[in-house]
Design a protein around this motif. Structure first.
Motif, PDB file in Angstrom:
ATOM      1  N   GLY A  60       4.315 -17.929 -96.227  1.00 14.99           N
ATOM      2  CA  GLY A  60       3.298 -17.274 -96.817  1.00 14.99           C
ATOM      3  C   GLY A  60       2.018 -16.945 -95.851  1.00 14.99           C
ATOM      4  N   LEU A  61       1.907 -17.883 -94.876  1.00 15.96           N
ATOM      5  CA  LEU A  61       0.658 -17.655 -94.255  1.00 15.96           C
ATOM      6  C   LEU A  61       1.039 -16.793 -93.091  1.00 15.96           C
ATOM      7  CD1 LEU A  61      -0.297 -21.607 -93.400  1.00 15.96           C
ATOM      8  CD2 LEU A  61      -1.946 -19.584 -94.318  1.00 15.96           C
ATOM      9  N   ILE A  62       2.315 -16.571 -92.824  1.00 13.70           N
ATOM     10  CA  ILE A  62       2.759 -15.812 -91.461  1.00 13.70           C
ATOM     11  C   ILE A  62       2.546 -13.970 -92.337  1.00 13.70           C
ATOM     12  CG2 ILE A  62       4.718 -14.439 -90.411  1.00 13.70           C
ATOM     13  CD1 ILE A  62       5.825 -17.379 -90.290  1.00 13.70           C
ATOM     14  N   ILE A  63       2.935 -13.892 -93.644  1.00 12.62           N
ATOM     15  CA  ILE A  63       2.742 -12.839 -94.387  1.00 12.62           C
ATOM     16  C   ILE A  63       1.215 -12.446 -94.499  1.00 12.62           C
ATOM     17  CG2 ILE A  63       3.121 -11.312 -96.403  1.00 12.62           C
ATOM     18  CD1 ILE A  63       5.703 -13.216 -96.767  1.00 12.62           C
ATOM     19  N   ILE A  64       0.506 -13.200 -94.906  1.00 15.83           N
ATOM     20  CA  ILE A  64      -0.986 -13.041 -95.016  1.00 15.83           C
ATOM     21  C   ILE A  64      -1.623 -13.015 -93.605  1.00 15.83           C
ATOM     22  CG2 ILE A  64      -3.187 -14.035 -95.663  1.00 15.83           C
ATOM     23  CD1 ILE A  64      -1.268 -13.406 -98.010  1.00 15.83           C
ATOM     24  N   TRP A  65      -1.230 -13.327 -92.650  1.00 19.18           N
ATOM     25  CA  TRP A  65      -1.536 -13.059 -91.324  1.00 19.18           C
ATOM     26  C   TRP A  65      -1.232 -11.641 -91.059  1.00 19.18           C
ATOM     27  CZ3 TRP A  65       1.384 -11.488 -87.004  1.00 19.18           C
ATOM     28  CH2 TRP A  65       0.720 -11.450 -85.695  1.00 19.18           C
TER      29      TRP A  65
ATOM     30  N   THR B 278       2.891 -15.069-102.902  1.00 23.46           N
ATOM     31  CA  THR B 278       2.218 -14.233-101.669  1.00 23.46           C
ATOM     32  C   THR B 278       2.444 -13.056-101.711  1.00 23.46           C
ATOM     33  OG1 THR B 278       3.076 -16.468-100.500  1.00 23.46           O
ATOM     34  CG2 THR B 278       2.555 -14.746 -99.127  1.00 23.46           C
ATOM     35  N   VAL B 279       3.567 -12.436-101.867  1.00 26.24           N
ATOM     36  CA  VAL B 279       3.622 -10.924-101.523  1.00 26.24           C
ATOM     37  C   VAL B 279       2.998 -10.123-102.660  1.00 26.24           C
ATOM     38  CG1 VAL B 279       5.947 -11.180-100.245  1.00 26.24           C
ATOM     39  CG2 VAL B 279       5.980 -10.810-102.768  1.00 26.24           C
ATOM     40  N   THR B 280       2.818 -10.739-103.852  1.00 25.87           N
ATOM     41  CA  THR B 280       1.874  -9.679-104.564  1.00 25.87           C
ATOM     42  C   THR B 280       0.371  -9.723-104.317  1.00 25.87           C
ATOM     43  OG1 THR B 280       1.583 -11.757-106.145  1.00 25.87           O
ATOM     44  CG2 THR B 280       3.404 -10.344-106.824  1.00 25.87           C
TER      45      THR B 280
ATOM     46  N   PRO C 151       4.237  -3.064 -96.236  1.00 22.26           N
ATOM     47  CA  PRO C 151       3.144  -3.665 -94.997  1.00 22.26           C
ATOM     48  C   PRO C 151       3.850  -3.867 -93.657  1.00 22.26           C
ATOM     49  CG  PRO C 151       2.725  -4.679 -97.119  1.00 22.26           C
ATOM     50  CD  PRO C 151       4.225  -4.082 -97.219  1.00 22.26           C
ATOM     51  N   LEU C 152       5.164  -4.269 -93.505  1.00 20.76           N
ATOM     52  CA  LEU C 152       5.344  -4.563 -92.202  1.00 20.76           C
ATOM     53  C   LEU C 152       5.893  -3.271 -91.578  1.00 20.76           C
ATOM     54  CD1 LEU C 152       6.552  -6.502 -90.603  1.00 20.76           C
ATOM     55  CD2 LEU C 152       9.083  -6.318 -91.475  1.00 20.76           C
TER      56      LEU C 152
END
Length: 372
Positions: free
Chosen positions: A51-56, A195-197, A350-351
């Protein structure tokens, strides 16, 4: 006119914490125990790392568009009409999930506290508070979140300290017994729930946050704090109730709170957990409705978003009453349909946007260097 209010990086961190915790504090242990058994807490640790990678990369995407919301980013990257269609897809997710939260809180309160009160009355009451919060504006409900977060962590510490004597480490053994596939499934669902939400938070960051660079760090820190709360909750639930019992309960954390008994004096304080959960879910529903209202106003080029608040809030109430007939149907929707919806809007989109934005920036930099 559209919202021109601004919040600080610290205030944004508070919103991120509440959004990350949301409903997961009361229902995520069931999924983690069902998938990864006694290693569910390990799946949560891995889930927070992913999740930290996605938030980054959410933060990186936001910093590339410091004055724009997620809806405005779509039009900037994909053009006016394609961008609007993508925005509608994103907003439909936020609206559906906000309505689902309303359904969930109505069912929970009705089953656990007031079975004689119609769920419609509970949903309308909760929705009224959310509508009032959104109408008062971003600064107002964010300041209330700063107050609520203090009470939340006081109650969380009380719950943790009182349940600690009942921890049985044998319920966590053997460690790493679960196979890789179930563990990865647990991580997959954890990231989906927590996370993704959070892509909905890009309707606030960076457009309505002072000092976007500081806020990007707050995004990461807020998610990490919320994730640590989830890890502790899952660890306590499995270590006290056991993996099999946790997997069987719809509200395992609530059941956990019922087991608190200090000298036959301090007991049955499950209301503490209910208050914690209602605070976090209220803030999450408020952020969802705020994102939808601002997003639709921007798509339609409206000068004032406030007339949309009451109609959308009313539709959300009606949808919450008809979208699911029971909690099992809602859980089936989450695991078989919503999970792909969430990853498409909250990860894949987002990616792609980040890749396009970085590519454009590189091309623009090369063209600038050639002109020189």
């Amino acid at each position: 006119m559209l919202d021109t209010e601004r919040i600080s990086a610290h205030q944004y961190r508070t919103l991120v914490i509440f959004f990350t915790i949301g409903t997961t504090i009361i229902n995520i242990p069931t999924t983690m125990a069902a998938e990864a058994k006694q290693d569910g807490w390990i799946g949560a640790v891995l889930g927070v790392a992913v999740g930290l990678i996605i938030i980054w990369f959410y933060s990186k995407l936001g910093l590339l568009f410091p004055e724009k919301t997620f809806v405005e980013m779509h039009e900037n990257l994909f053009g006016k009409w394609i961008g609007k269609m993508i925005s509608l897809f994103f907003l439909s997710m936020s609206f559906l999930y906000g309505s689902e939260l309303l359904f969930y809180v109505g069912k929970f309160i009705s089953i656990q506290f007031f079975p004689e009160i119609p769920i419609a009355a509970i949903n309308i009451s909760m929705a009224t508070i959310v509508i009032m919060s959104v109408r008062l504006g971003l600064e107002t409900f964010t300041r209330s979140a700063e107050i609520f977060i203090v009470f939340f962590f006081i109650l969380f510490i009380i719950l943790t300290v009182f349940i600690a004597p009942q921890i049985n480490l044998e319920n966590l053994q053997p460690v790493f017994e679960v196979e890789t596939k179930p563990l990865l499934r647990a991580v997959f669902f954890f990231v989906e729930f927590s996370t993704v939400t959070s892509v909905a938070l890009l309707m606030i960051f960076p457009a309505f946050v002072n000092q976007p660079k500081a806020a990007s760090k707050s995004f990461m820190i807020g998610y990490l704090i919320g994730g640590l709360v989830m890890i502790v909750v899952i660890f306590l639930t499995i270590s006290v109730l056991g993996a099999e019992s946790t997997a069987r309960h719809n509200y395992p954390t609530y059941t956990l709170a019922r087991k608190i008994n200090i000298g036959n004096f301090v007991q049955r304080i499950e209301a503490v957990l209910a208050i914690m959960w209602i605070l976090s879910i209220y803030m999450k529903m408020t952020i969802y409705l705020y994102a939808v209202v601002i997003g639709i106003a921007q798509i339609l080029n409206l000068k004032n978003h406030r007339p949309l608040i009451l109609p959308l809030g009313g539709i959300s109430v009606m949808l919450s009453l008809v979208m699911f007939s029971n909690v099992i149907e809602q859980q089936t929707w989450d695991q078989e349909i919503a999970v792909f919806f969430s990853y498409t809007v909250g990860f894949l989109l987002p990616l792609i946007m980040l890749c396009i934005a970085v590519f454009r920036k590189m091309v623009k930099g090369q063209n600038g260097s050639r002109k020189k």
